[in-house]
Design a protein around this motif. Sequence first.
Motif, PDB file in Angstrom:
ATOM      1  N   THR A  58       0.830  -1.209   0.000  1.00  0.00           N
ATOM      2  CA  THR A  58       0.000   0.000   0.000  1.00  0.00           C
ATOM      3  C   THR A  58       0.864   1.259   0.000  1.00  0.00           C
ATOM      4  OG1 THR A  58      -0.202  -0.153   2.410  1.00  0.00           O
ATOM      5  CG2 THR A  58      -1.983  -1.094   1.081  1.00  0.00           C
ATOM      6  N   GLY A  59       2.044   1.190   0.623  1.00  0.00           N
ATOM      7  CA  GLY A  59       2.959   2.333   0.574  1.00  0.00           C
ATOM      8  C   GLY A  59       3.494   2.568  -0.821  1.00  0.00           C
ATOM      9  N   ALA A  60       3.795   1.473  -1.526  1.00  0.00           N
ATOM     10  CA  ALA A  60       4.265   1.611  -2.910  1.00  0.00           C
ATOM     11  C   ALA A  60       3.166   2.161  -3.814  1.00  0.00           C
ATOM     12  CB  ALA A  60       4.741   0.251  -3.421  1.00  0.00           C
ATOM     13  N   TYR A  61       1.927   1.884  -3.482  1.00  0.00           N
ATOM     14  CA  TYR A  61       0.805   2.442  -4.248  1.00  0.00           C
ATOM     15  C   TYR A  61       0.600   3.913  -3.897  1.00  0.00           C
ATOM     16  CZ  TYR A  61      -4.012   3.386  -5.634  1.00  0.00           C
ATOM     17  OH  TYR A  61      -5.139   3.945  -6.178  1.00  0.00           O
ATOM     18  N   ALA A  62       0.785   4.266  -2.624  1.00  0.00           N
ATOM     19  CA  ALA A  62       0.505   5.631  -2.174  1.00  0.00           C
ATOM     20  C   ALA A  62       1.537   6.631  -2.679  1.00  0.00           C
ATOM     21  CB  ALA A  62       0.459   5.670  -0.649  1.00  0.00           C
ATOM     22  N   PRO A  70      -5.559   3.837   1.219  1.00  0.00           N
ATOM     23  CA  PRO A  70      -5.267   2.405   1.426  1.00  0.00           C
ATOM     24  C   PRO A  70      -4.178   2.162   2.473  1.00  0.00           C
ATOM     25  CG  PRO A  70      -5.346   2.893  -0.915  1.00  0.00           C
ATOM     26  CD  PRO A  70      -5.396   4.202  -0.187  1.00  0.00           C
ATOM     27  N   LEU A  71      -3.188   3.041   2.526  1.00  0.00           N
ATOM     28  CA  LEU A  71      -2.130   2.910   3.518  1.00  0.00           C
ATOM     29  C   LEU A  71      -2.676   3.116   4.929  1.00  0.00           C
ATOM     30  CD1 LEU A  71       0.883   2.474   4.032  1.00  0.00           C
ATOM     31  CD2 LEU A  71       1.186   4.938   3.768  1.00  0.00           C
ATOM     32  N   MET A  72      -3.543   4.081   5.103  1.00  0.00           N
ATOM     33  CA  MET A  72      -4.157   4.309   6.413  1.00  0.00           C
ATOM     34  C   MET A  72      -5.034   3.129   6.827  1.00  0.00           C
ATOM     35  SD  MET A  72      -4.977   8.425   6.087  1.00  0.00           S
ATOM     36  CE  MET A  72      -6.580   8.189   6.738  1.00  0.00           C
ATOM     37  N   THR A  73      -5.739   2.559   5.869  1.00  0.00           N
ATOM     38  CA  THR A  73      -6.582   1.397   6.168  1.00  0.00           C
ATOM     39  C   THR A  73      -5.728   0.190   6.553  1.00  0.00           C
ATOM     40  OG1 THR A  73      -8.192   2.222   4.558  1.00  0.00           O
ATOM     41  CG2 THR A  73      -8.401  -0.074   5.242  1.00  0.00           C
ATOM     42  N   ALA A  74      -4.646  -0.006   5.835  1.00  0.00           N
ATOM     43  CA  ALA A  74      -3.762  -1.124   6.152  1.00  0.00           C
ATOM     44  C   ALA A  74      -3.156  -0.951   7.544  1.00  0.00           C
ATOM     45  CB  ALA A  74      -2.663  -1.246   5.099  1.00  0.00           C
ATOM     46  N   TRP A  75      -2.730   0.279   7.887  1.00  0.00           N
ATOM     47  CA  TRP A  75      -2.184   0.510   9.219  1.00  0.00           C
ATOM     48  C   TRP A  75      -3.243   0.326  10.299  1.00  0.00           C
ATOM     49  CZ3 TRP A  75       2.111  -0.063  11.359  1.00  0.00           C
ATOM     50  CH2 TRP A  75       3.312   0.291  10.750  1.00  0.00           C
ATOM     51  N   ALA A  76      -4.482   0.680   9.988  1.00  0.00           N
ATOM     52  CA  ALA A  76      -5.560   0.514  10.974  1.00  0.00           C
ATOM     53  C   ALA A  76      -5.795  -0.960  11.289  1.00  0.00           C
ATOM     54  CB  ALA A  76      -6.844   1.159  10.469  1.00  0.00           C
ATOM     55  N   VAL A  77      -5.594  -1.820  10.306  1.00  0.00           N
ATOM     56  CA  VAL A  77      -5.785  -3.258  10.515  1.00  0.00           C
ATOM     57  C   VAL A  77      -4.517  -3.890  11.092  1.00  0.00           C
ATOM     58  CG1 VAL A  77      -6.207  -5.444   9.328  1.00  0.00           C
ATOM     59  CG2 VAL A  77      -7.508  -3.416   8.694  1.00  0.00           C
ATOM     60  N   VAL A  78      -3.375  -3.553  10.535  1.00  0.00           N
ATOM     61  CA  VAL A  78      -2.123  -4.218  10.886  1.00  0.00           C
ATOM     62  C   VAL A  78      -1.531  -3.676  12.181  1.00  0.00           C
ATOM     63  CG1 VAL A  78       0.271  -4.459  10.095  1.00  0.00           C
ATOM     64  CG2 VAL A  78      -1.602  -4.857   8.529  1.00  0.00           C
ATOM     65  N   GLY A  79      -1.737  -2.422  12.486  1.00  0.00           N
ATOM     66  CA  GLY A  79      -1.132  -1.798  13.662  1.00  0.00           C
ATOM     67  C   GLY A  79      -1.425  -2.511  14.972  1.00  0.00           C
ATOM     68  N   PRO A  80      -2.696  -2.770  15.291  1.00  0.00           N
ATOM     69  CA  PRO A  80      -2.975  -3.475  16.551  1.00  0.00           C
ATOM     70  C   PRO A  80      -2.424  -4.904  16.593  1.00  0.00           C
ATOM     71  CG  PRO A  80      -4.946  -2.381  15.750  1.00  0.00           C
ATOM     72  CD  PRO A  80      -3.919  -2.265  14.676  1.00  0.00           C
TER      73      PRO A  80
END
Length: 98
Positions: A58-62, A70-80
């Motif tokens: 998602t970072g490569a896409y952003a 998409p990067l914020m959404t991925a961090w919201a899921v992966v972060g916890p």
Amino acid sequence: MTRIGAGKKRPDRFGGSGKPFQPILGADFGGVDEVEAKTRGFLARGIALSAIAAIATTGAYAVPTGNVTPLMTAWAVVGPILGSMVTYYFGPQRYDSG
């Protein structure tokens, strides 16, 4: 006229031991605790690598598009998930419990 190898005795099917399956005495394969630890380590590595791959993708896409949703959404899921794994493996160690 003699055939080649006519005087040689052929080994039996099982390599000459007589019995096809004999137990080998030695160490165990390990206990349940060892299997659980290996499974836990395998799952932790798999989850961590999947999370890193999701963030990198998602970072490569952003970067070229400028869309960071998409990067914020991925961090919201992966972060916890990554936070709980880091806390579990690198958190405080208690030696006073059971």
